[in-house]
Design a protein around this motif. Structure first.
Motif, PDB file in Angstrom:
ATOM      1  N   GLU A  61       0.827  -1.207   0.000  1.00  0.00           N
ATOM      2  CA  GLU A  61       0.000   0.000   0.000  1.00  0.00           C
ATOM      3  C   GLU A  61       0.862   1.257   0.000  1.00  0.00           C
ATOM      4  N   ASN A  62       1.967   1.238   0.726  1.00  0.00           N
ATOM      5  CA  ASN A  62       2.889   2.381   0.715  1.00  0.00           C
ATOM      6  C   ASN A  62       3.510   2.575  -0.661  1.00  0.00           C
ATOM      7  N   LEU A  63       3.904   1.483  -1.307  1.00  0.00           N
ATOM      8  CA  LEU A  63       4.444   1.582  -2.673  1.00  0.00           C
ATOM      9  C   LEU A  63       3.412   2.184  -3.617  1.00  0.00           C
ATOM     10  N   GLU A  64       2.192   1.708  -3.526  1.00  0.00           N
ATOM     11  CA  GLU A  64       1.126   2.213  -4.404  1.00  0.00           C
ATOM     12  C   GLU A  64       0.829   3.685  -4.136  1.00  0.00           C
ATOM     13  N   ARG A  65       0.852   4.084  -2.879  1.00  0.00           N
ATOM     14  CA  ARG A  65       0.605   5.493  -2.519  1.00  0.00           C
ATOM     15  C   ARG A  65       1.698   6.385  -3.092  1.00  0.00           C
ATOM     16  N   ILE A  66       2.951   5.992  -2.903  1.00  0.00           N
ATOM     17  CA  ILE A  66       4.072   6.774  -3.428  1.00  0.00           C
ATOM     18  C   ILE A  66       4.013   6.828  -4.950  1.00  0.00           C
ATOM     19  N   HIS A  67       3.685   5.703  -5.574  1.00  0.00           N
ATOM     20  CA  HIS A  67       3.577   5.662  -7.031  1.00  0.00           C
ATOM     21  C   HIS A  67       2.508   6.637  -7.513  1.00  0.00           C
TER      22      HIS A  67
END
Length: 70
Positions: free
Chosen positions: A39-45
């Protein structure tokens, strides 16, 4: 390497590399269990995509189509 440092390094990757890393993380039997990390990766992306130039978005959308059409 701490999770915070990994996320900071992820933020510096090109959009297409971010997308590939998210996909490979989801497909990894061990990493896919860490939903918060994904979820953190997706948010940053999403943040990086919203801040990208029209040219970057166009190249990203073309490569995204190439990745998902195979």
């Amino acid at each position: 390497m701490s999770s915070e440092k990994r996320l900071d390094a992820f933020r510096k990757l090109p959009l297409r590399a971010q997308l590939a890393l998210i996909a490979s993380t989801r497909n990894n039997p061990i990493l896919s269990k860490n939903q918060e990390y994904i979820e953190n990766l997706e948010r940053i992306h999403a943040e990086c995509l919203s801040e990208s130039t029209p040219e970057q978005k166009a190249a990203y959308n073309k490569s995204k189509g190439d990745l998902t059409s195979s």
